[in-house]
Design an enzyme around this catalytic site. Structure first.
Site, PDB file in Angstrom:
ATOM      1  N   HIS A 101       0.997  -1.319   0.000  1.00 44.03           N
ATOM      2  CA  HIS A 101      -0.042   0.139  -0.046  1.00 44.03           C
ATOM      3  C   HIS A 101       0.980   1.078   0.130  1.00 44.03           C
ATOM      4  O   HIS A 101       0.536   2.360  -0.421  1.00 44.03           O
ATOM      5  CB  HIS A 101      -1.088   0.004   1.314  1.00 44.03           C
ATOM      6  CG  HIS A 101      -2.135  -0.818   0.727  1.00 44.03           C
ATOM      7  ND1 HIS A 101      -3.261  -0.700   1.319  1.00 44.03           N
ATOM      8  CD2 HIS A 101      -2.162  -2.267   0.227  1.00 44.03           C
ATOM      9  CE1 HIS A 101      -4.143  -1.704   1.182  1.00 44.03           C
ATOM     10  NE2 HIS A 101      -3.596  -2.476   0.557  1.00 44.03           N
ATOM     11  N   HIS A 264      -2.180 -12.473  -2.190  1.00 42.80           N
ATOM     12  CA  HIS A 264      -3.135 -13.122  -1.464  1.00 42.80           C
ATOM     13  C   HIS A 264      -2.715 -14.627  -1.158  1.00 42.80           C
ATOM     14  O   HIS A 264      -3.661 -15.390  -0.439  1.00 42.80           O
ATOM     15  CB  HIS A 264      -4.557 -13.135  -2.239  1.00 42.80           C
ATOM     16  CG  HIS A 264      -5.036 -11.757  -2.417  1.00 42.80           C
ATOM     17  ND1 HIS A 264      -5.934 -11.301  -3.171  1.00 42.80           N
ATOM     18  CD2 HIS A 264      -4.712 -10.414  -1.738  1.00 42.80           C
ATOM     19  CE1 HIS A 264      -6.566  -9.945  -2.888  1.00 42.80           C
ATOM     20  NE2 HIS A 264      -5.355  -9.553  -2.265  1.00 42.80           N
TER      21      HIS A 264
END
Length: 735
Positions: A101, A264
């Protein structure tokens, strides 16, 4: 008497400054909301930086015990803290998300965002909904930052922690380059969107066409909405959003699949209960929270009771181990749509085997179902993504390599050329997205430089042509992601040689002359150096013709890139759609030309005085696009005078708008049209701040000051991408 004292204290008569944005005092912006914002040109003033002026981060980084730092980070991964316990006893997934991020705000449109300045510490990023609970990750890093201090920036530490997290869970990385320098307050130049509410999406028009230069789909998100477009759980529609968003980050389909699937593979999403239990974000939190936000009253407020995205569950049964279980789950089951305990759309596997259940985040003996987001299922139901995902599933080593390369690109894309990278783990390989440039193998003496300048000035090229070409080459530089600039001379190559703003026919003529000169020289000199040297020679001549015998500093050492080293699609985003320094604008935009000028100046790393002196100088040097007369307030084109400012401020003239959007400068007495101008020209007389600079340079006693300041600003732009000069200077100091 006590009441009177209390009343006086409440009035606080000695507090005369506006220190709170919600103050009821009226600011200039309230009175004049359309006022030109020049503050972005001075946002990283030295006054905000606590370091001594001589502090050099690259030199400090060289003193870092890099391997000891990595070992401390590795230990941190499994040292769970009671105040914010690690899921599965491992902080790795949290730090991967933090690093992702930090880097993931980057967009290729203007090069802004990204990890290179550590702005995740500040608003708005520290309080974006998509960054919920990353404040905890930064607090977990604080003891390490405290220990290593100035030798490692927050910006570098964020990314290195992500690398160590991947490695500590068995994942592959291909290296790390340090060199990210922290800023000390928010970057106000970045346009994140016009929305006034979190997760609003007013950035689309037509057939879901995303506003430029934005990449994220909603205000406060890094990428896309994991529940689907605008929260609608449609995997195929989500694929369209994913493709556009990742494209705007410079990623292709293969890199996109690798990043999503690889990211993920680790960790879980958090949506244990209703979002109504979650407190305000860090910037809105009470003072006693000490910068921590999203404090939850649900259950324990942490661990298995954590609420972050609202989606709940792990993707795989092995959330702290690199493997292909993400694809095993994605392709091994059918999925049914449901809502999480927090009310977010997510997908659950139909009749999962017990072996495919995930451990509870706190109790490994307890098994819980895995989940997929709508954006995960996009990798299965979009035909192109599915092909790549199935290939990765069947070829684990290829998947691991693709993820490692995409991760390196994600976390280093905004750092510019490889010469800026620091540390022992910098990959030897050159990547095309780094815009590689061959190293030069020559040096030039002062005598040789003077000889070449004479050849250029006697070549038949005009001052205007020499200045235009040098400016066109150098002014592609973006201080945001350190791309572009004169080094590499990519102005010779596609796509730059064909850009409208560069006047391709005239450019080809100038380049042909430079190539002839290059062939005639007794030693190999790059076209990149010749272009800049030609501009410098022209500026010197223009200054001499104005009566000032000055030298323009020139530093050889630029290389010439090849077409094979140039990603045409990647470089296309550097094409200027407006360049106020050349009085060029491709078409009419909703943003006024003067705002586009300030944006361009900010990307070039210029201050407001530097922007002012460059515009004034370039106008009289005849650097306008296609020799347009607008703003050329002089009868001595090609001579470096302050005529632009003198005539702009002369009250013998009045400024009259025309139907074409151009302004006429008319003699007040006769009505004769003396000159024409654009809004970019007039802003230097209209805006009170810019007018103060214009008045300064128009003064009779500042003509030489104008010339010297122009040269300083010119050299700054010409050398903006010469990170090798900084490196050489650093090496000479440390040798």
């Amino acid at each position: 008497m006590e009441n009177q004292n209390r009343q006086n204290a409440a009035q606080c008569p000695f507090h005369g400054s506006v220190t709170n944005q919600s103050s009821n005092r009226t600011t200039n912006k309230d009175w004049w909301p359309n006022q030109l914002n020049l503050s972005i040109l001075h946002q990283h003033d030295r006054k905000t930086n606590p370091h001594d002026e001589e502090f050099n981060y690259a030199e400090e980084f060289q003193k870092l015990d890099y391997w000891a730092l990595k070992e401390d980070l590795r230990k941190l991964m499994t040292e769970s803290q009671d105040w914010w316990p690690a899921d599965y006893g491992h902080y790795g997934p949290l730090f991967i998300r933090m690093a992702w991020h930090s880097a993931g705000t980057y967009r290729i449109g203007d090069g802004r965002g990204g990890a290179s300045t550590g702005t995740q510490r500040f608003a708005p990023l520290n309080s974006w909904p998509d960054n919920a609970n990353l404040d905890k990750a930064r607090r977990l890093l604080w003891p390490i930052k405290k220990k290593y201090g100035n030798k490692i920036s927050w910006a570098d530490l964020f990314i290195l922690a992500g690398n160590v997290a991947i490695e500590s869970m068995g994942g592959k990385t291909i290296g790390f380059g340090g060199g990210r320098v922290d800023v000390w307050h928010p970057e106000e130049d970045v346009y994140w969107g016009s929305e006034k509410e979190w997760l609003a999406s007013e950035r689309y028009s037509g057939d879901r066409e995303l506003e430029n230069p934005l990449a994220a789909v909603q205000m406060g998100l890094i990428y896309v909405n994991p529940e689907g477009p605008d929260g609608k759980p449609d995997p195929k529609a989500a694929a369209r959003d994913i493709r556009e968003t990742f494209r705007r980050m410079g990623m292709n389909d293969e890199e996109t699949v690798a990043l999503i699937a690889g990211g993920h593979t680790f960790g879980k999403a958090h949506g244990a209960g209703p979002a109504t239990h979650v407190g305000p974000e860090p910037e809105a939190a009470p003072i006693e929270a000490q910068g921590l936000g999203w404090i939850s009253s649900y259950g324990k407020g942490k661990g298995s009771d954590t609420i972050t995205s609202g989606i709940e569950g792990a993707w795989t049964p092995t959330p702290t181990q690199w493997d292909t279980s993400y694809f095993d789950m994605l392709f091994g089951y059918d999925w049914w749509l449901t809502k999480s305990p927090a009310g977010a759309w997510q997908w659950m596997a139909v009749d999962p085997d017990e072996k495919d259940l995930a451990p509870d985040a706190e109790d490994p003996s307890k098994k819980v179902p895995t989940m997929m987001m709508t954006t995960d299922l996009a990798l299965r139901f979009d035909p192109e993504y599915e092909k790549i995902a199935r290939r990765f599933h069947q070829n684990p080593e290829e998947f691991a390599e693709a993820f490692a390369r995409a991760w390196f690109k994600l976390t280093h894309r905004d750092m510019g050329p490889k010469t800026r990278y620091l540390g022992p783990e910098v990959p030897k390989e050159d990547f095309i997205w780094q815009d590689p440039i061959p190293e030069v193998d020559y040096e030039l003496t002062e005598a040789e430089i003077e000889e070449i300048k004479a050849k250029i000035l006697n070549s038949g090229l005009t001052v205007s042509e020499l200045v235009k070409t040098a400016w066109a080459s150098a002014s592609t530089f973006r201080n945001s992601d350190k791309r572009g600039g004169a080094n590499g001379a990519r102005i010779r190559l596609a796509p730059q040689k064909d850009w409208e703003v560069n006047e391709p026919e005239r450019l080809a003529k100038v380049l042909s002359v430079y190539e002839d000169i290059q062939r005639e020289l007794p030693k190999k000199v790059s076209i990149a150096d010749l272009i800049v040297l030609g501009g410098s020679a022209a500026v010197e001549k223009a200054a001499r013709d104005a009566g000032f015998d000055v030298k323009v500093p020139f530093f050889p050492g630029r290389g010439d890139a090849t077409q094979e080293q140039t990603d045409v699609e990647s470089f296309a985003v550097l094409e200027p759609f407006a360049d106020g320094f050349r009085n060029y604008q491709k078409q009419e935009y909703s943003v006024p030309p003067e705002e586009l000028l300030v944006d361009k100046a900010q990307l070039l790393g210029l201050t407001a005085p530097e922007m002012t002196v460059l515009v004034g100088g370039l106008r009289v040097l005849g650097a306008n696009y296609r020799d347009l007369p607008h703003g050329v307030f002089t009868d001595r084109i090609g001579v470096l005078t302050n005529d632009f400012f003198v005539n702009l401020l002369d009250m013998n003239y009045e400024w009259v708008p025309t139907d074409s959007g151009i302004y006429e400068i008319r003699d007040r007495k006769t009505g004769e049209v003396r000159w024409t101008a654009t809004r970019v020209d007039l802003i230097f007389g209209s805006n009170s701040i810019l007018r103060s600079y214009a008045e300064f340079y128009a003064q009779d006693d500042n003509q030489e000051k104008f010339v010297r300041d122009f040269i300083n600003a010119w050299v700054k732009v010409m050398n903006a991408d010469r990170f090798d000069l900084v490196k050489k200077a650093r090496e000479s100091v440390t040798a």
